[in-house]
Design an enzyme around this catalytic site. Structure first.
Site, PDB file in Angstrom:
ATOM      1  N   ASP B 242     -23.528 -48.724 -26.606  1.00 41.90           N
ATOM      2  CA  ASP B 242     -23.289 -47.445 -25.942  1.00 41.90           C
ATOM      3  C   ASP B 242     -24.445 -47.066 -25.044  1.00 41.90           C
ATOM      4  OD1 ASP B 242     -21.518 -47.432 -28.455  1.00 41.90           O
ATOM      5  OD2 ASP B 242     -20.721 -45.857 -27.158  1.00 41.90           O
ATOM      6  N   ASN B 252     -25.496 -48.475 -30.774  1.00 39.94           N
ATOM      7  CA  ASN B 252     -24.094 -48.883 -30.804  1.00 39.94           C
ATOM      8  C   ASN B 252     -23.460 -48.228 -32.021  1.00 39.94           C
ATOM      9  OD1 ASN B 252     -21.870 -50.369 -29.706  1.00 39.94           O
ATOM     10  ND2 ASN B 252     -22.087 -51.835 -31.370  1.00 39.94           N
ATOM     11  N   LYS B 253     -22.185 -48.432 -32.172  1.00 40.65           N
ATOM     12  CA  LYS B 253     -21.412 -47.823 -33.259  1.00 40.65           C
ATOM     13  C   LYS B 253     -22.135 -47.946 -34.601  1.00 40.65           C
ATOM     14  CE  LYS B 253     -18.175 -46.254 -32.763  1.00 40.65           C
ATOM     15  NZ  LYS B 253     -18.183 -44.833 -32.363  1.00 40.65           N
TER      16      LYS B 253
END
Lengths: 356, 356
Positions: B242, B252-253
């Protein structure tokens, strides 16, 4: 522990000769007790995870043998009950430990004496589990007390746990949660990060237990623990275990290994609550522990609702192995062990060691 | 990519001046396209994750500005649209990158020219995303080709991915999945381990994409990846991102960090697919990246079904930080980078560097 303010055990003999269990598949939505009348029913209850958690499975299997003996006490019935119960959950060592203990006691007895002896032995296994877990709680509470001493006034010790190694996984007190109950009894302030533990979300059970005892807690997805450790929001990880190899490697609920890695990466101590009955001295290292592959529908569905279409290919290993190098210590009913070899093995498991 | 055998982009302008998106909250159960008419509607679609994935969010935000300009092109309308769109998802850098690009273009223009210029620029951002992702796919496919060369005939390369960084997270091709599409085009045999990615289970989207393209895959719970790596069943991890800090740390996630730790512990290469627009040169390291805390109901419920009672305390961080030390390399549209400093920064982001 308390349920709605009343003391309960997870498994208890009824005066009518049946065994009362909690149907844990109904939790946390409903607290339902079920009466088990036969060894077959007990095997089914273990397989379906109405009873779950290594120590409780051990006690349940013992009661299963006792039910079989009450009905028919010949050698064939004994062998059949033991084979069927052994077949329910391959990874849980307590299951085999309890069945072996029942067999060793019952096999030499005449048929007429078996029913009563089996009943007493199952009760003894249950009572010993309670005493053992309380001792684990005392050992762990001392650890939490040390962490609390480093906190400012009013600041809670933050404990992360995975799966449910609470009261519900044992006859009473639990293993990984026992230190939390006893720390709270001592007036220490704790807060628990509860991993939800997909696929079966046993974190919901842990949250339910903590709510019943009034202990502050926060549920998180299994993905979140590493981030919380990076942020300094976890003081200690305490998990239970399903089987421990002789070298100290631990088989526990799938995902435990990832939390152990994160703990090491962030200098967070990582403890495993280990009743010594969970140690399998016949297994040298974690590599030799059989990992149960469970039904893929546990992943495809959640509480009976479809998350993934039934065509979806799924893999569902139930456990993983956490190597002893990642484990700070073992909280046992015989005290805190930095490594398993600190145990006086001769004293602990003379029969097993002699056999090995 | 293909949906039911027809080529589609995730976001495309319609001839009637509306923007067609996929309502990704309906996937994988249903493939539904929705028409967006105003900037407000686009902001809502981003916030509700009807459109999701960093590159797609960037394109969607650009189209949001274009919709605002088509309606009212004065400075107030431009500022309002940008502010509102910027507010939807704090962690996604592409959002801010795209909005800045739109603002830089539109602000100096007279009102009368803004609508057409905005429309063209949003289209250009979309087209550039497609070209960039295809280039990421080429870079990554070369990596997979190397891994395939070490395999016996007929053995697939096993790739683990987290969240959905596929076609659906971009305008087309995706980032982390682009190498998989292109490897398949080249005739390589791959199998994908799909992390389900609680709380929102974007793994279901990844599985849906892979099924549409006919690529073998297996969905696993987020807890399982470490175990699979221990068993030697993962050859490479490829994830999206991201936001990337200037030092190479990746947001990131949530849960990405845990997979990176497991990859390192098992000598599995860990790659991040990085469109260079995802790099935030203004942010020095991962520590400075703001992590979005999302609504707890995402954890309490799954597909609208209650997993935890509404009284349950929940924490729901959306992302975590994976340090550059855990990352084997970055698969960018400018080739494979072992570290971010391998990029010709002057060439990549002259405006940003000059401003820094």
């Amino acid at each position: 522990m308390q349920v709605n303010g009343h003391h309960q055990r997870t498994i208890q003999a009824r005066t009518d000769g049946r065994i009362s269990i909690i149907d844990q598949t109904c939790l946390p939505q409903a607290y339902t007790r079920v009466s088990i009348q036969t060894s077959d029913e007990m095997a089914r209850a273990i397989r379906n995870m109405q009873v779950r958690g290594a120590p409780l499975i051990g006690a349940a299997a013992a009661w299963g043998v006792a039910l079989a003996m009450a009905e028919q006490a010949d050698d064939e019935s004994l062998a059949k009950a033991i084979a069927e119960l052994a077949n329910t959950r391959p990874t849980a060592v307590n299951l085999h430990w309890a069945l072996k203990r029942m067999q060793t006691l019952l096999q030499p007895l005449s048929e007429i004496k078996r029913a009563e002896a089996a009943w007493k032995e199952a009760q003894a296994i249950s009572d010993e589990d309670v005493a053992s877990n309380r001792a684990i709680g005392e050992t762990g509470a001392a650890l939490i007390e040390e962490l609390a001493a480093e906190k400012s006034d009013g600041e809670a010790v933050n404990i992360l746990t995975h799966c449910n190694a609470g009261w519900l996984g044992t006859v009473d007190y639990g293993t990984a949660l026992a230190p939390i109950w006893l720390a709270t009894e001592r007036g220490l302030k704790v807060h628990v990060w509860v991993d939800e533990t997909r696929p079966r979300c046993q974190g919901a059970l842990t949250a339910w237990e903590l709510r019943q005892q009034g202990i502050p807690h926060t549920v998180i997805v299994d993905n979140a623990g590493g981030h919380l450790m990076q942020q300094g929001k976890v003081d200690v990880v305490i998990v239970g275990c399903d089987r421990v190899a002789a070298n100290g490697d631990v088989a526990n609920k799938i995902g435990t290994y990832l939390k152990a890695l994160a703990a090491r990466d962030n200098n967070v101590p990582f403890f495993v609550a280990v009743p010594t009955s969970t140690i399998d001295w016949d297994i040298e290292s974690g590599e030799d522990i059989l990992i149960e592959e469970r039904n893929g529908d546990e992943v495809r569905q959640l509480n009976g609702v479809e998350v993934y279409p039934s065509v979806t290919e799924v893999s569902n290993p139930g456990f993983d192995i956490t190597r002893t190098r990642l484990i700070t210590g073992y909280i046992s009913e015989r005290g805190l062990l930095r490594k398993l070899s600190d145990l006086d093995v001769e004293e602990t498991e003379p029969a097993e060691v002699a056999a090995a």
